[in-house]
Design a protein around this motif. Structure first.
Motif, PDB file in Angstrom:
ATOM      1  N   GLU A  90      -3.666  -7.014 -33.621  1.00 58.01           N
ATOM      2  CA  GLU A  90      -2.603  -7.852 -33.071  1.00 58.01           C
ATOM      3  C   GLU A  90      -1.682  -7.031 -32.184  1.00 58.01           C
ATOM      4  O   GLU A  90      -1.232  -7.494 -31.145  1.00 58.01           O
ATOM      5  CB  GLU A  90      -1.801  -8.500 -34.202  1.00 58.01           C
ATOM      6  CG  GLU A  90      -2.524  -9.686 -34.812  1.00 58.01           C
ATOM      7  CD  GLU A  90      -1.862 -10.143 -36.097  1.00 58.01           C
ATOM      8  OE1 GLU A  90      -1.094  -9.377 -36.681  1.00 58.01           O
ATOM      9  OE2 GLU A  90      -2.151 -11.270 -36.512  1.00 58.01           O
ATOM     10  N   ASP A 150      -3.266  -6.494 -28.898  1.00 58.27           N
ATOM     11  CA  ASP A 150      -3.197  -7.695 -28.070  1.00 58.27           C
ATOM     12  C   ASP A 150      -1.827  -7.811 -27.420  1.00 58.27           C
ATOM     13  O   ASP A 150      -1.723  -8.161 -26.244  1.00 58.27           O
ATOM     14  CB  ASP A 150      -3.467  -8.944 -28.921  1.00 58.27           C
ATOM     15  CG  ASP A 150      -4.946  -9.128 -29.182  1.00 58.27           C
ATOM     16  OD1 ASP A 150      -5.746  -8.352 -28.607  1.00 58.27           O
ATOM     17  OD2 ASP A 150      -5.313 -10.024 -29.942  1.00 58.27           O
ATOM     18  N   THR A 151      -0.787  -7.527 -28.203  1.00 57.65           N
ATOM     19  CA  THR A 151       0.574  -7.625 -27.667  1.00 57.65           C
ATOM     20  C   THR A 151       0.771  -6.621 -26.547  1.00 57.65           C
ATOM     21  O   THR A 151       1.306  -6.957 -25.485  1.00 57.65           O
ATOM     22  CB  THR A 151       1.596  -7.357 -28.785  1.00 57.65           C
ATOM     23  OG1 THR A 151       1.305  -8.223 -29.876  1.00 57.65           O
ATOM     24  CG2 THR A 151       3.010  -7.607 -28.299  1.00 57.65           C
ATOM     25  N   GLU A 182      -1.104  -7.605 -23.373  1.00 58.35           N
ATOM     26  CA  GLU A 182      -0.377  -8.619 -22.609  1.00 58.35           C
ATOM     27  C   GLU A 182       0.748  -7.986 -21.805  1.00 58.35           C
ATOM     28  O   GLU A 182       0.966  -8.326 -20.642  1.00 58.35           O
ATOM     29  CB  GLU A 182       0.240  -9.648 -23.565  1.00 58.35           C
ATOM     30  CG  GLU A 182      -0.579 -10.906 -23.722  1.00 58.35           C
ATOM     31  CD  GLU A 182       0.010 -11.795 -24.797  1.00 58.35           C
ATOM     32  OE1 GLU A 182       1.228 -12.031 -24.766  1.00 58.35           O
ATOM     33  OE2 GLU A 182      -0.748 -12.230 -25.681  1.00 58.35           O
ATOM     34  N   GLN A 183       1.477  -7.063 -22.454  1.00 51.64           N
ATOM     35  CA  GLN A 183       2.608  -6.432 -21.780  1.00 51.64           C
ATOM     36  C   GLN A 183       2.134  -5.527 -20.652  1.00 51.64           C
ATOM     37  O   GLN A 183       2.794  -5.433 -19.613  1.00 51.64           O
ATOM     38  CB  GLN A 183       3.445  -5.646 -22.795  1.00 51.64           C
ATOM     39  CG  GLN A 183       4.167  -6.572 -23.755  1.00 51.64           C
ATOM     40  CD  GLN A 183       5.096  -5.833 -24.690  1.00 51.64           C
ATOM     41  OE1 GLN A 183       4.902  -4.655 -24.972  1.00 51.64           O
ATOM     42  NE2 GLN A 183       6.115  -6.520 -25.173  1.00 51.64           N
TER      43      GLN A 183
END
Ligand SMILES: [Zn+2]
Length: 120
Positions: A57, A60-61, A64-65
């Protein structure tokens, strides 16, 4: 500011995260077919993880950033805080070029996201 340097760095991080995510999926599949008996070891390993995110997770964060930061490079707004538009500390950008916030607003947002401790 060396935008091209940050861009190279971000593209590199993006590539690594995508590769690691593919690898993690393979590892998860492999675990299912593993013989039982490793369950105890696995739960001990789980407890070692700090924070609220599992590694996947968190990746994934960050991914995205990283992608958002690459878009900001194209927009010409890279290196500016998303809250007040002030320049983000260079030391901070060197450590994590994908950050959209200056240190002050990162801390404010983290404080706001933290659940309030009930007073007893
Ligand atoms: Zn700020």
């Amino acid at each position: 500011m060396n935008i091209q340097g940050y861009k190279r760095k971000l593209l590199d991080i993006e590539k690594n995260l995508v590769a690691r995510r593919a690898g993690a999926r393979d590892a998860a599949r492999a675990q299912v077919t593993d013989s039982p008996g490793d369950a105890a070891d696995a739960s001990v390993a789980d407890e070692d993880e700090s924070g609220d995110f599992t590694e996947g997770e968190l990746d994934d964060t960050v991914l995205e950033q990283v992608r958002a930061a690459l878009r900001r490079i194209e927009d010409g707004t890279f290196g500016r805080c998303a809250v007040d538009g002030e320049p983000i500390e260079l030391k901070r950008l060197d450590a994590m070029p994908w950050t959209p916030y200056c240190l002050k607003h990162q801390q404010l947002l983290e404080a706001a996201a933290r659940p309030k401790t009930p007073t007893l």
